[in-house]
Design an enzyme around this catalytic site. Structure first.
Site, PDB file in Angstrom:
ATOM      1  N   ASP A  53      54.990  81.434  65.057  1.00  0.00           N
ATOM      2  CA  ASP A  53      54.104  81.705  63.926  1.00  0.00           C
ATOM      3  C   ASP A  53      52.653  81.778  64.402  1.00  0.00           C
ATOM      4  O   ASP A  53      51.736  82.019  63.610  1.00  0.00           O
ATOM      5  CB  ASP A  53      54.293  80.691  62.788  1.00  0.00           C
ATOM      6  CG  ASP A  53      54.044  79.267  63.215  1.00  0.00           C
ATOM      7  OD1 ASP A  53      53.777  79.027  64.407  1.00  0.00           O
ATOM      8  OD2 ASP A  53      54.115  78.372  62.342  1.00  0.00           O
ATOM      9  N   SER A  54      52.456  81.628  65.726  1.00  0.00           N
ATOM     10  CA  SER A  54      51.147  81.929  66.315  1.00  0.00           C
ATOM     11  C   SER A  54      50.836  83.414  66.126  1.00  0.00           C
ATOM     12  O   SER A  54      49.701  83.845  66.351  1.00  0.00           O
ATOM     13  CB  SER A  54      51.115  81.557  67.805  1.00  0.00           C
ATOM     14  OG  SER A  54      52.232  82.095  68.481  1.00  0.00           O
ATOM     15  N   ASP A  92      60.139  81.210  64.498  1.00  0.00           N
ATOM     16  CA  ASP A  92      59.544  80.090  63.764  1.00  0.00           C
ATOM     17  C   ASP A  92      59.748  80.251  62.264  1.00  0.00           C
ATOM     18  O   ASP A  92      59.462  81.317  61.709  1.00  0.00           O
ATOM     19  CB  ASP A  92      58.025  80.051  64.008  1.00  0.00           C
ATOM     20  CG  ASP A  92      57.633  79.070  65.097  1.00  0.00           C
ATOM     21  OD1 ASP A  92      58.385  78.111  65.343  1.00  0.00           O
ATOM     22  OD2 ASP A  92      56.564  79.267  65.696  1.00  0.00           O
ATOM     23  N   LYS A 122      63.037  77.798  64.745  1.00  0.00           N
ATOM     24  CA  LYS A 122      62.270  76.606  65.155  1.00  0.00           C
ATOM     25  C   LYS A 122      61.535  76.051  63.941  1.00  0.00           C
ATOM     26  O   LYS A 122      60.958  76.806  63.156  1.00  0.00           O
ATOM     27  CB  LYS A 122      61.285  76.939  66.273  1.00  0.00           C
ATOM     28  CG  LYS A 122      60.399  75.744  66.668  1.00  0.00           C
ATOM     29  CD  LYS A 122      59.759  75.920  68.041  1.00  0.00           C
ATOM     30  CE  LYS A 122      58.520  76.768  68.057  1.00  0.00           C
ATOM     31  NZ  LYS A 122      57.391  76.279  67.216  1.00  0.00           N
ATOM     32  N   GLU A 124      58.886  72.683  62.688  1.00  0.00           N
ATOM     33  CA  GLU A 124      57.989  71.615  63.133  1.00  0.00           C
ATOM     34  C   GLU A 124      58.240  70.341  62.338  1.00  0.00           C
ATOM     35  O   GLU A 124      58.297  70.376  61.102  1.00  0.00           O
ATOM     36  CB  GLU A 124      56.523  72.041  62.928  1.00  0.00           C
ATOM     37  CG  GLU A 124      56.110  73.202  63.823  1.00  0.00           C
ATOM     38  CD  GLU A 124      54.637  73.604  63.634  1.00  0.00           C
ATOM     39  OE1 GLU A 124      53.897  72.903  62.928  1.00  0.00           O
ATOM     40  OE2 GLU A 124      54.252  74.640  64.210  1.00  0.00           O
ATOM     41  N   GLU A 191      54.411  69.803  72.178  1.00  0.00           N
ATOM     42  CA  GLU A 191      53.123  70.481  72.349  1.00  0.00           C
ATOM     43  C   GLU A 191      51.992  69.470  72.531  1.00  0.00           C
ATOM     44  O   GLU A 191      51.819  68.550  71.725  1.00  0.00           O
ATOM     45  CB  GLU A 191      52.846  71.382  71.135  1.00  0.00           C
ATOM     46  CG  GLU A 191      51.524  72.128  71.264  1.00  0.00           C
ATOM     47  CD  GLU A 191      51.378  73.318  70.318  1.00  0.00           C
ATOM     48  OE1 GLU A 191      52.350  73.681  69.629  1.00  0.00           O
ATOM     49  OE2 GLU A 191      50.275  73.895  70.288  1.00  0.00           O
TER      50      GLU A 191
HETATM   51  O1  KIV Z   1      53.949  79.549  67.417  1.00  0.00           O
HETATM   52  C1  KIV Z   1      53.971  79.347  68.642  1.00  0.00           C
HETATM   53  O2  KIV Z   1      53.554  80.186  69.462  1.00  0.00           O
HETATM   54  C2  KIV Z   1      54.504  78.090  69.119  1.00  0.00           C
HETATM   55  C3  KIV Z   1      54.344  77.774  70.574  1.00  0.00           C
HETATM   56  C4  KIV Z   1      52.946  77.349  70.841  1.00  0.00           C
HETATM   57  C5  KIV Z   1      55.318  76.773  71.041  1.00  0.00           C
HETATM   58  O3  KIV Z   1      55.027  77.325  68.364  1.00  0.00           O
END
Ligand code: KIV
Length: 273
Positions: A53-54, A92, A122, A124, A191
């Site tokens: 989600d980056s 994510d 994924k 969090e 992280e």
């Molecule tokens: O969203 C992302 O890129 C991440 C990584 C930093 C692990 O969660």
């Protein structure tokens, strides 16, 4: 210690990641958000591609990961999964799609898997989201956990500094990691935490632990592709190693093109019909 054999074109599975940990073969993971980049990253032999989600920051220019929507993550996930032949593709779940209720979490997870054709999701968090994690796992969807600095909670922390330096936070992180493993997660991302703590977690768990800013004693590493390629400017945390300076390469190429157009050097006789 064995290393990755680039001739090995078999699809990476969650089971194979576990085997890699058993034989101390380090796992390589990078982000990708679109078809072209994912195709390059996959062909170069990375084991896991994370549709992070980056994308909210890197693709859309948002300050945090919070604004990205379910449909936008599905769009990125679908584009990446279409390109990838070998790597395990993880997407994510965006902020707000798994915290409200277990039912909503599992519905959103199923929607993401159905449309993107990704291999896993994924999420969090630890104990706070464990019921949602269990429900999604019960639907047959593999989950990668994410502990330590959790960007979706940035407004709670108020800072992107190293997490779990204090004993109580470190203890909670260890118990969350154990909880996620016991629930059935296939890996955990850690992280920006101290390397000694990450080492402790990697030694305690049988599932692979993948670090970003978590030191060298874990089972694999992940970086944001645009950061490690040197495309993004002005983001230089200690853990980031730049493997290229694509920002300069791309800027020079574009300048060259602009100049060629202005000077009527492009197109030339052979570049027209
Ligand atoms: O969203 C992302 O890129 C991440 C990584 C930093 C692990 O969660």
């Amino acid at each position: 210690m064995s290393v990755h054999n680039s001739k090995d074109i078999r699809k990476v599975t969650t089971h194979r990641l576990n085997e890699m940990k058993s034989r101390n073969e380090k796992i390589s993971m990078l982000t990708a958000y679109d078809y072209t980049m994912a195709s390059i990253v996959d062909k170069a032999g990375v084991d896991v591609i994370l549709v992070g989600d980056s994308a909210s920051n890197v693709m859309a220019g948002n300050v945090t990961t919070l604004p990205i929507t379910l449909d936008q993550m599905i769009y990125h996930g679908k584009s990446v999964a279409r390109a990838v032949k070998r790597a395990l593709v993880v997407v994510d779940m965006p902020f707000g799609t798994y915290q409200t209720s277990d039912v909503e979490a599992v519905q959103n997870a199923i929607k993401m898997m159905k449309i993107t054709h990704a291999d896993a999701l994924k999420l969090e968090g630890g104990v706070e989201i464990i019921d949602a994690v269990k429900k999604i796992l019960a639907a047959g969807i593999p989950i990668m956990g994410h502990l330590g600095l959790m960007p979706q909670s940035i407004n709670k922390y108020g800072t992107y500094t190293v997490r779990a330096k204090e004993e109580d936070e470190a203890e909670k992180l260890i118990s969350d990691a154990i909880l996620l493993e016991e629930a059935g997660c296939f890996t955990i991302v850690l992280e920006k935490i101290p390397a000694v703590l990450a080492k402790k977690v990697a030694e305690k768990l049988t599932i692979p632990v993948i670090g970003i800013g978590a030191g060298r004693y874990v089972d694999g590493q992940v970086l944001v592709l645009h950061d490690m390629l040197g495309m993004s400017n002005g983001f230089s945390p200690r853990f980031l190693r730049r493997y290229a300076d694509l920002n300069s390469v791309m800027t020079e190429a574009v300048k060259h093109y602009v100049s060629d157009v202005k000077h009527q050097d492009f197109p030339n006789e052979t570049e027209q019909y």
